[in-house]
Design a protein around this motif. Structure first.
Motif, mmCIF file in Angstrom:
data_model
loop_
_atom_site.group_PDB
_atom_site.id
_atom_site.type_symbol
_atom_site.label_atom_id
_atom_site.label_comp_id
_atom_site.label_asym_id
_atom_site.label_seq_id
_atom_site.Cartn_x
_atom_site.Cartn_y
_atom_site.Cartn_z
ATOM 1 N N MET A 1 0.825 -1.239 0.002
ATOM 2 C CA MET A 1 0.058 -0.146 -0.017
ATOM 3 C C MET A 1 0.887 1.301 0.025
ATOM 4 O O MET A 1 2.006 1.204 0.222
ATOM 5 C CB MET A 1 -0.825 -0.134 1.315
ATOM 6 N N ASP A 125 -13.000 9.573 -11.091
ATOM 7 C CA ASP A 125 -12.968 8.268 -10.406
ATOM 8 C C ASP A 125 -12.856 7.162 -11.269
ATOM 9 O O ASP A 125 -11.828 6.059 -11.074
ATOM 10 C CB ASP A 125 -14.305 8.249 -9.802
ATOM 11 N N ALA A 129 -9.819 4.539 -11.307
ATOM 12 C CA ALA A 129 -9.961 3.120 -11.041
ATOM 13 C C ALA A 129 -9.741 2.256 -11.860
ATOM 14 O O ALA A 129 -9.637 0.970 -11.761
ATOM 15 C CB ALA A 129 -11.592 3.188 -10.386
ATOM 16 N N SER A 134 -19.218 2.710 -11.816
ATOM 17 C CA SER A 134 -19.069 2.582 -10.536
ATOM 18 C C SER A 134 -20.455 2.101 -9.617
ATOM 19 O O SER A 134 -20.727 2.476 -8.525
ATOM 20 C CB SER A 134 -18.351 3.823 -9.983
ATOM 21 N N PRO A 139 -13.215 0.176 -6.571
ATOM 22 C CA PRO A 139 -12.276 -0.670 -5.853
ATOM 23 C C PRO A 139 -11.488 0.186 -4.964
ATOM 24 O O PRO A 139 -11.281 1.260 -5.087
ATOM 25 C CB PRO A 139 -11.416 -1.289 -7.169
ATOM 26 N N ARG A 140 -10.836 -0.771 -4.056
ATOM 27 C CA ARG A 140 -9.788 -0.227 -3.143
ATOM 28 C C ARG A 140 -8.442 0.336 -3.643
ATOM 29 O O ARG A 140 -7.775 0.821 -3.103
ATOM 30 C CB ARG A 140 -9.614 -1.192 -2.055
ATOM 31 N N ASP A 141 -8.334 -0.267 -4.847
ATOM 32 C CA ASP A 141 -6.993 0.352 -5.545
ATOM 33 C C ASP A 141 -7.177 0.762 -7.301
ATOM 34 O O ASP A 141 -8.174 0.657 -7.655
ATOM 35 C CB ASP A 141 -6.140 -1.048 -5.693
ATOM 36 N N ARG A 146 -2.594 -1.793 -9.202
ATOM 37 C CA ARG A 146 -2.907 -3.104 -9.783
ATOM 38 C C ARG A 146 -1.755 -3.911 -10.627
ATOM 39 O O ARG A 146 -1.390 -4.974 -10.580
ATOM 40 C CB ARG A 146 -4.333 -3.345 -10.306
ATOM 41 N N ALA A 168 -5.365 8.358 -6.777
ATOM 42 C CA ALA A 168 -6.339 7.241 -6.620
ATOM 43 C C ALA A 168 -5.917 6.295 -7.602
ATOM 44 O O ALA A 168 -5.831 4.856 -7.393
ATOM 45 C CB ALA A 168 -7.792 7.496 -6.950
ATOM 46 N N THR A 171 -3.251 4.288 -5.532
ATOM 47 C CA THR A 171 -3.835 3.756 -4.425
ATOM 48 C C THR A 171 -3.873 2.203 -4.301
ATOM 49 O O THR A 171 -4.500 1.692 -5.483
ATOM 50 C CB THR A 171 -4.858 4.373 -4.077
ATOM 51 N N GLY A 172 -3.515 1.735 -3.449
ATOM 52 C CA GLY A 172 -3.635 0.312 -3.279
ATOM 53 C C GLY A 172 -2.558 -0.472 -2.289
ATOM 54 O O GLY A 172 -1.641 0.182 -1.729
#
Length: 411
Positions: A1, A125, A129, A134, A139-141, A146, A168, A171-172
């Motif tokens: 993360m 977003d 993402a 959405s 997603p969290r990442d 990814r 974002a 992010t992950g």
């Protein structure tokens, strides 16, 4: 993360030290990550919805002049012809040598799957993402994080991060470093020593604090350190010296370029200023000048050998309306443009299936019709650069995306 300092706790400790942190330290964060191999990728998010029809003008389309009130190509030092059909916005003239060398290219009439509502927030977003919609939540990442999760032995260069937000797209769970050119850490020699004593009991804070010292930028005197800390001082003062001139984007590009020369393989940051509802002739030119400076600064900083293994890609959340509005601007649209540069690019081309600009050919009879998912272009870049299988790209990196035919983007 993306590991972060708890800002409240850090500021609490900083108060004990007489530490000064600049306000709003992350106006535009830069995220970095290290991956195996020699190829480099720089992803630039153009926030606000860039008007691709003005950046790369389809003057060869008979409907363009009627929509824009301009033929798109002028002989007075304005837009310059690229291929007999498309012309480049004059603000990007500094990039023409890259075009001539095949190191600059564009993908036209591309878009994320986002449609109809045309909200900056929703569009950004989905872009970061990397998903189709959405409806089931985000997603969290992000898609770039990814990618890191599927690359063996990827690791962060540092765990340093401070500020109010993060990109974002990165992010992950995969470790990523964060930095901002507007972070400012000013400590006296006594404060540095006291901080070391206080934080040595907390390994995470101690590590982050030392990294902060090496990355911090300030306008005051060089950080005072003991003789044993000369290497640390050199890092701090070198960063200061290299970022005293140039705009924010150039500072970011210079910082990223230096890291890309070393262990960093992926960098991502954003450039704002693309929401051109009024006087687009003025505001878009300024934004494009900053983009051109950013790309050229990256090229100059990484140097030839690394540039030949670097791909820069600039993407935006959506395009703009095909027709100019009453205030000489454009409103939120759909189909847009993707900008690509790099020494390994098979450039000198405007890629894509051109849909046409007659009213019946427009999306909703108002926007450029998207003919390719921007994620598929990114997918082919990632496939070529990092060897990620199409099945992984279509299911894990960009769920619901179809790669389509290979666009042959890289040499």
């Amino acid at each position: 993360m993306i590991e972060q300092l708890n800002r409240r706790a850090f500021l609490g400790r900083s108060a004990l030290l007489g530490c000064s942190l600049a306000a709003s330290p992350l106006l535009t964060p830069l995220s970095l990550a290290a991956t195996p191999g020699d190829n480099r990728l720089v992803v630039i998010l153009l926030r606000g919805g860039m008007d691709g029809l003005d950046v790369v003008r389809p003057y060869g389309d008979p409907a363009y002049a009627a929509l824009r009130g301009d033929a798109g190509l002028k002989d007075d030092g304005g837009a310059v012809d690229l291929d007999g059909y498309f012309a480049l916005h004059p603000a990007l003239r500094p990039l023409l040598p890259l075009w001539d060398q095949g190191q600059l290219g564009f993908a036209h009439a591309v878009s994320t799957p986002y449609r109809d509502k045309r909200s900056h927030f929703d569009g950004q977003d989905l872009l970061e993402a990397g998903i189709t919609d959405s409806a089931g939540g985000l997603p969290r990442d992000g898609w770039l994080n990814r990618v890191l999760q599927h690359l063996p032995n990827s690791s962060a260069q540092s765990a340093y991060g401070i500020g109010q937000e993060q990109l974002a797209v990165l992010t992950g769970p995969a470790p990523v470093q964060r930095w901002s050119p507007t972070s400012d850490l000013v400590l006296s020699p006594q404060a540095i020593r006291l901080a070391e004593l206080i934080m040595k009991e907390d390994p995470a804070f101690d590590t982050a604090f030392r990294q902060a010292l090496s990355i911090a930028d300030g306008d005051g005197d060089p950080v005072a350190v003991t003789a044993s800390d000369k290497k640390k001082a050199a890092l701090v003062n070198a960063n200061r010296a290299t970022k005293k001139d140039g705009n924010l984007e150039q500072q970011i590009a210079r910082f990223a370029g230096k890291r890309l020369r070393e262990d960093t393989r992926i960098a991502s940051f954003s450039i704002n200023g693309w929401d051109t509802h009024q006087r687009q002739d003025v505001s878009l030119a300024k934004a494009l000048e900053r983009l051109a400076q950013t790309i050229l600064t990256l090229q100059a900083t990484v140097g030839g050998p690394v540039w030949n293994k670097t791909t820069v890609v600039a993407v935006t959340e959506f395009g703009r309306t095909a027709k100019i509005n009453g205030t000489n601007g454009t409103d939120h649209g759909t189909g847009g443009l993707m900008v690509m540069a790099g020494g390994g690019l098979r450039g000198g081309r405007v890629i894509g299936d051109w849909p046409g600009l007659e009213e019946a050919q427009l999306y909703d009879r108002r926007d450029l019709m998207p003919t390719r998912d921007v994620r598929s272009v990114l997918g082919w870049l990632l496939h070529s650069q990092y060897g990620l299988p199409a099945s992984t790209l279509e299911t894990s990196i960009f769920p619901g995306m179809e790669m389509g035919s290979d666009m042959g983007l890289l040499r």
